[in-house]
Design a protein around this motif. Sequence first.
Motif, PDB file in Angstrom:
ATOM      1  N   SER A  11      22.153  47.723  20.026  1.00  0.00           N
ATOM      2  CA  SER A  11      23.063  47.260  18.971  1.00  0.00           C
ATOM      3  C   SER A  11      23.813  48.436  18.330  1.00  0.00           C
ATOM      4  CB  SER A  11      22.258  46.524  17.897  1.00  0.00           C
ATOM      5  OG  SER A  11      21.176  47.335  17.463  1.00  0.00           O
ATOM      6  N   SER A  12      23.657  49.632  18.875  1.00  0.00           N
ATOM      7  CA  SER A  12      24.262  50.823  18.251  1.00  0.00           C
ATOM      8  C   SER A  12      25.505  51.282  19.002  1.00  0.00           C
ATOM      9  CB  SER A  12      23.210  51.946  18.222  1.00  0.00           C
ATOM     10  OG  SER A  12      23.789  53.215  18.457  1.00  0.00           O
ATOM     11  N   SER A  13      26.571  51.533  18.240  1.00  0.00           N
ATOM     12  CA  SER A  13      27.833  51.952  18.864  1.00  0.00           C
ATOM     13  C   SER A  13      27.707  53.341  19.502  1.00  0.00           C
ATOM     14  CB  SER A  13      28.951  51.956  17.829  1.00  0.00           C
ATOM     15  OG  SER A  13      28.574  52.719  16.713  1.00  0.00           O
ATOM     16  N   LEU A  51      16.751  61.884  12.314  1.00  0.00           N
ATOM     17  CA  LEU A  51      16.398  60.445  12.363  1.00  0.00           C
ATOM     18  C   LEU A  51      17.612  59.615  12.789  1.00  0.00           C
ATOM     19  CD1 LEU A  51      14.222  60.175   9.096  1.00  0.00           C
ATOM     20  CD2 LEU A  51      13.499  60.911  11.371  1.00  0.00           C
ATOM     21  N   LYS A  52      18.259  60.086  13.837  1.00  0.00           N
ATOM     22  CA  LYS A  52      19.466  59.429  14.353  1.00  0.00           C
ATOM     23  C   LYS A  52      19.311  59.190  15.850  1.00  0.00           C
ATOM     24  CE  LYS A  52      22.685  59.596  10.957  1.00  0.00           C
ATOM     25  NZ  LYS A  52      23.440  58.445  10.540  1.00  0.00           N
ATOM     26  N   ILE A  53      19.999  58.192  16.313  1.00  0.00           N
ATOM     27  CA  ILE A  53      20.082  57.919  17.741  1.00  0.00           C
ATOM     28  C   ILE A  53      21.559  57.908  18.128  1.00  0.00           C
ATOM     29  CG2 ILE A  53      17.907  56.687  18.122  1.00  0.00           C
ATOM     30  CD1 ILE A  53      20.061  54.161  17.642  1.00  0.00           C
ATOM     31  N   PRO A  54      21.889  58.151  19.402  1.00  0.00           N
ATOM     32  CA  PRO A  54      21.029  58.298  20.560  1.00  0.00           C
ATOM     33  C   PRO A  54      20.510  59.729  20.750  1.00  0.00           C
ATOM     34  CG  PRO A  54      23.303  58.450  21.261  1.00  0.00           C
ATOM     35  CD  PRO A  54      23.326  58.184  19.775  1.00  0.00           C
ATOM     36  N   GLY A  65      22.777  63.450  19.850  1.00  0.00           N
ATOM     37  CA  GLY A  65      24.180  63.126  19.602  1.00  0.00           C
ATOM     38  C   GLY A  65      24.921  62.625  20.827  1.00  0.00           C
ATOM     39  N   SER A  66      25.751  61.622  20.602  1.00  0.00           N
ATOM     40  CA  SER A  66      26.449  60.963  21.710  1.00  0.00           C
ATOM     41  C   SER A  66      27.382  61.906  22.470  1.00  0.00           C
ATOM     42  CB  SER A  66      27.235  59.763  21.181  1.00  0.00           C
ATOM     43  OG  SER A  66      28.049  60.162  20.124  1.00  0.00           O
ATOM     44  N   GLU A  67      28.070  62.768  21.746  1.00  0.00           N
ATOM     45  CA  GLU A  67      29.030  63.656  22.417  1.00  0.00           C
ATOM     46  C   GLU A  67      28.301  64.657  23.329  1.00  0.00           C
ATOM     47  OE1 GLU A  67      31.651  65.601  19.580  1.00  0.00           O
ATOM     48  OE2 GLU A  67      32.227  66.915  21.236  1.00  0.00           O
TER      49      GLU A  67
HETATM   50  N1  LIG Z   1      26.563  62.175  15.285  1.00  0.00           N
HETATM   51  C1  LIG Z   1      25.669  61.196  15.858  1.00  0.00           C
HETATM   52  C2  LIG Z   1      25.669  59.974  14.953  1.00  0.00           C
HETATM   53  C3  LIG Z   1      24.665  58.923  15.433  1.00  0.00           C
HETATM   54  C4  LIG Z   1      24.476  57.779  14.453  1.00  0.00           C
HETATM   55  O1  LIG Z   1      24.991  57.758  13.330  1.00  0.00           O
HETATM   56  N2  LIG Z   1      23.681  56.808  14.920  1.00  0.00           N
HETATM   57  C5  LIG Z   1      23.335  55.672  14.106  1.00  0.00           C
HETATM   58  C6  LIG Z   1      23.169  54.414  14.959  1.00  0.00           C
HETATM   59  S1  LIG Z   1      24.712  53.815  15.586  1.00  0.00           S
HETATM   60  C7  LIG Z   1      21.998  55.914  13.467  1.00  0.00           C
HETATM   61  O2  LIG Z   1      21.177  56.638  13.997  1.00  0.00           O
HETATM   62  N3  LIG Z   1      21.775  55.300  12.319  1.00  0.00           N
HETATM   63  C8  LIG Z   1      20.541  55.385  11.646  1.00  0.00           C
HETATM   64  C9  LIG Z   1      20.690  55.893  10.259  1.00  0.00           C
HETATM   65  O3  LIG Z   1      21.737  56.465   9.941  1.00  0.00           O
HETATM   66  O4  LIG Z   1      19.730  55.738   9.496  1.00  0.00           O
HETATM   67  C10 LIG Z   1      26.103  60.860  17.297  1.00  0.00           C
HETATM   68  O5  LIG Z   1      27.263  61.136  17.648  1.00  0.00           O
HETATM   69  O6  LIG Z   1      25.287  60.383  18.086  1.00  0.00           O
END
Ligand SMILES: N[C@@H](CCC(=O)N[C@@H](CS)C(=O)NCC(=O)O)C(=O)O
Length: 206
Positions: A11-13, A51-54, A65-67
């Motif tokens: 569900s994550s962009s 605490l971030k995905i992916p 990080g996605s990039e």
């Molecule tokens: N800079 C990161 C940003 C990733 C991001 O914001 N992921 C969101 C999900 S779409 C997340 O982990 N959200 C959880 C939160 O912020 O608590 C990337 O490019 O991957």
Amino acid sequence: MTELVIVGRSSSSFTRIARFFAHELEVAYTFRPLFDLMSLDPTAYGENPALKIPVLIDEQGPLFGSENICRELTRRARDRERVVLRGATNHRLVTNAEELVLHAMSTEVSLITSKFTGQTPGPKLTSSLEHCLRWLDEHLSEVRAQLPSDRALSFVEVATFCLVRHLPFREVMDVSPWKRLAAFCAEMDARSGARATEYRYDQPTS
Ligand SMILES: N[C@@H](CCC(=O)N[C@@H](CS)C(=O)NCC(=O)O)C(=O)O
């Protein structure tokens, strides 16, 4: 070679960008869903302290990080020469589009997080997101015209697609006013990377 793992959510962009790349570039991976986005344990996030995905996990450990993940997947791909990563072109419209898409995606994450925590977001977040979408709607065809015509994939197009499809999925914003973005997404929907990564909520198997 060690098996690749992508930790994320269907569900994550941001996760969708990484998985879109993996599917289109035919880089095999195992998907490890993060079920609890409220977890405060970095282990659940593939050891990402933010605490971030992916997160991509390979023989070198976690990659955040996605990039960064798209860059690593491209490095492993047969078709790597035909991939347009972020920053690969200096054309001002393309670099601005890359910046605005990533900004809009982070803004959307902030809006979703504030909904979760019961906070009322200030009007600037929504306004900024709308202005970015309008800019993308007006400029995307010019942006695309600057990309190599024989490209297999570009970060800016995949990210724009993942953003625009995510806003209604998460009920953050109605994107129907932006007709050119709608036509672009309809075109992208047909791609194998899009079909393999449709948004849905992951369910733990008991
Ligand atoms: N800079 C990161 C940003 C990733 C991001 O914001 N992921 C969101 C999900 S779409 C997340 O982990 N959200 C959880 C939160 O912020 O608590 C990337 O490019 O991957």
